[in-house]
Design a protein around this motif. Structure first.
Motif, PDB file in Angstrom:
ATOM      1  N   GLY A 184       7.731 -18.102  23.833  1.00  0.00           N
ATOM      2  CA  GLY A 184       6.764 -18.286  24.914  1.00  0.00           C
ATOM      3  C   GLY A 184       7.127 -17.494  26.147  1.00  0.00           C
ATOM      4  O   GLY A 184       6.277 -16.793  26.731  1.00  0.00           O
ATOM      5  N   VAL A 185       8.385 -17.569  26.556  1.00  0.00           N
ATOM      6  CA  VAL A 185       8.837 -16.841  27.755  1.00  0.00           C
ATOM      7  C   VAL A 185       8.665 -15.349  27.561  1.00  0.00           C
ATOM      8  O   VAL A 185       8.116 -14.642  28.437  1.00  0.00           O
ATOM      9  CB  VAL A 185      10.294 -17.196  28.072  1.00  0.00           C
ATOM     10  CG1 VAL A 185      10.891 -16.238  29.109  1.00  0.00           C
ATOM     11  CG2 VAL A 185      10.430 -18.634  28.541  1.00  0.00           C
ATOM     12  N   SER A 186       9.123 -14.827  26.426  1.00  0.00           N
ATOM     13  CA  SER A 186       9.046 -13.390  26.203  1.00  0.00           C
ATOM     14  C   SER A 186       7.601 -12.902  26.079  1.00  0.00           C
ATOM     15  O   SER A 186       7.286 -11.778  26.472  1.00  0.00           O
ATOM     16  CB  SER A 186       9.867 -12.977  24.972  1.00  0.00           C
ATOM     17  OG  SER A 186       9.371 -13.587  23.809  1.00  0.00           O
ATOM     18  N   THR A 187       6.725 -13.750  25.594  1.00  0.00           N
ATOM     19  CA  THR A 187       5.306 -13.380  25.505  1.00  0.00           C
ATOM     20  C   THR A 187       4.684 -13.317  26.891  1.00  0.00           C
ATOM     21  O   THR A 187       3.966 -12.362  27.233  1.00  0.00           O
ATOM     22  CB  THR A 187       4.537 -14.375  24.611  1.00  0.00           C
ATOM     23  OG1 THR A 187       5.119 -14.372  23.312  1.00  0.00           O
ATOM     24  CG2 THR A 187       3.074 -13.996  24.502  1.00  0.00           C
ATOM     25  N   VAL A 188       4.965 -14.331  27.707  1.00  0.00           N
ATOM     26  CA  VAL A 188       4.430 -14.354  29.072  1.00  0.00           C
ATOM     27  C   VAL A 188       4.939 -13.170  29.869  1.00  0.00           C
ATOM     28  O   VAL A 188       4.172 -12.546  30.635  1.00  0.00           O
ATOM     29  CB  VAL A 188       4.807 -15.688  29.772  1.00  0.00           C
ATOM     30  CG1 VAL A 188       4.539 -15.627  31.259  1.00  0.00           C
ATOM     31  CG2 VAL A 188       4.039 -16.849  29.139  1.00  0.00           C
ATOM     32  N   LEU A 189       6.209 -12.824  29.708  1.00  0.00           N
ATOM     33  CA  LEU A 189       6.798 -11.728  30.484  1.00  0.00           C
ATOM     34  C   LEU A 189       6.534 -10.350  29.850  1.00  0.00           C
ATOM     35  O   LEU A 189       6.901  -9.348  30.441  1.00  0.00           O
ATOM     36  CB  LEU A 189       8.294 -11.959  30.648  1.00  0.00           C
ATOM     37  CG  LEU A 189       8.661 -13.222  31.440  1.00  0.00           C
ATOM     38  CD1 LEU A 189      10.186 -13.392  31.497  1.00  0.00           C
ATOM     39  CD2 LEU A 189       8.082 -13.169  32.848  1.00  0.00           C
ATOM     40  N   GLY A 190       5.929 -10.349  28.679  1.00  0.00           N
ATOM     41  CA  GLY A 190       5.594  -9.086  28.025  1.00  0.00           C
ATOM     42  C   GLY A 190       6.777  -8.352  27.440  1.00  0.00           C
ATOM     43  O   GLY A 190       6.778  -7.126  27.329  1.00  0.00           O
ATOM     44  N   TRP A 191       7.810  -9.092  27.081  1.00  0.00           N
ATOM     45  CA  TRP A 191       8.997  -8.459  26.476  1.00  0.00           C
ATOM     46  C   TRP A 191       8.728  -8.239  25.025  1.00  0.00           C
ATOM     47  O   TRP A 191       9.200  -8.208  24.101  1.00  0.00           O
ATOM     48  CB  TRP A 191      10.236  -9.320  26.672  1.00  0.00           C
ATOM     49  CG  TRP A 191      10.643  -9.447  28.112  1.00  0.00           C
ATOM     50  CD1 TRP A 191      10.235  -8.706  29.171  1.00  0.00           C
ATOM     51  CD2 TRP A 191      11.526 -10.427  28.649  1.00  0.00           C
ATOM     52  NE1 TRP A 191      10.805  -9.154  30.328  1.00  0.00           N
ATOM     53  CE2 TRP A 191      11.615 -10.209  30.044  1.00  0.00           C
ATOM     54  CE3 TRP A 191      12.240 -11.475  28.124  1.00  0.00           C
ATOM     55  CZ2 TRP A 191      12.408 -10.976  30.886  1.00  0.00           C
ATOM     56  CZ3 TRP A 191      13.021 -12.235  28.951  1.00  0.00           C
ATOM     57  CH2 TRP A 191      13.098 -11.989  30.320  1.00  0.00           C
TER      58      TRP A 191
END
Length: 147
Positions: free
Chosen positions: A140-147
């Protein structure tokens, strides 16, 4: 905006999820066998506390193992499906490990050892479950931050 594609390896995640359904069926059969041995009629969920015999105790242990399983299965499946979007093979391996540990937990708990100590045989399921939750959060975090 980040987009996400489902990798062909996501099929492993689906197979790991399927393993949880199979373990649930094993729980149903296990609990049913202990119910029959203890002569506990439906719809009673547990043997009454007035029953102090070993068969009633083992039935209660099997029933509690199954209840604990279904209490944890939903959140584990959710975490498995989410984590599998980014880490399909690792998530699938952890999902399968969770299922194996849950089977060990069921077998151990159903033996009826004092204090339910037999369940510790499969207690490592918690490591797999926490790992999947962590990977789901990171997805979820990496998706939101576009990583």
């Amino acid at each position: 905006m980040a987009t996400m594609a489902i990798a062909p390896d996501y099929g492993y995640v689906l197979l790991a999820a399927t393993s949880t359904f199979i373990v649930n069926i094993m729980h149903m059969l296990n609990t049913g066998a202990y119910r029959k041995a203890a002569k506990i009629a439906y719809p009673a969920a547990y043997a009454p506390s007035s029953r102090t015999d070993a068969d009633a105790h083992r039935f209660n242990c099997a029933q509690r193992a199954h209840a604990n399983y279904i209490e944890n299965q939903v959140s584990t499946l959710g975490a498995l499906f989410i984590a599998g979007l980014s880490y399909p093979r690792v998530a699938a391996g952890m999902g399968l490990g969770w299922s194996v540990c849950r089977w060990l937990y069921m077998k151990g708990y159903s033996e009826g050892a004092a204090g339910g100590k037999g369940r510790y045989r499969g207690i490592a399921y918690m490591l797999f479950q926490v790992g999947l939750i962590g990977m789901a959060g990171w997805t979820g975090v990496s998706t939101v931050l576009g990583w």
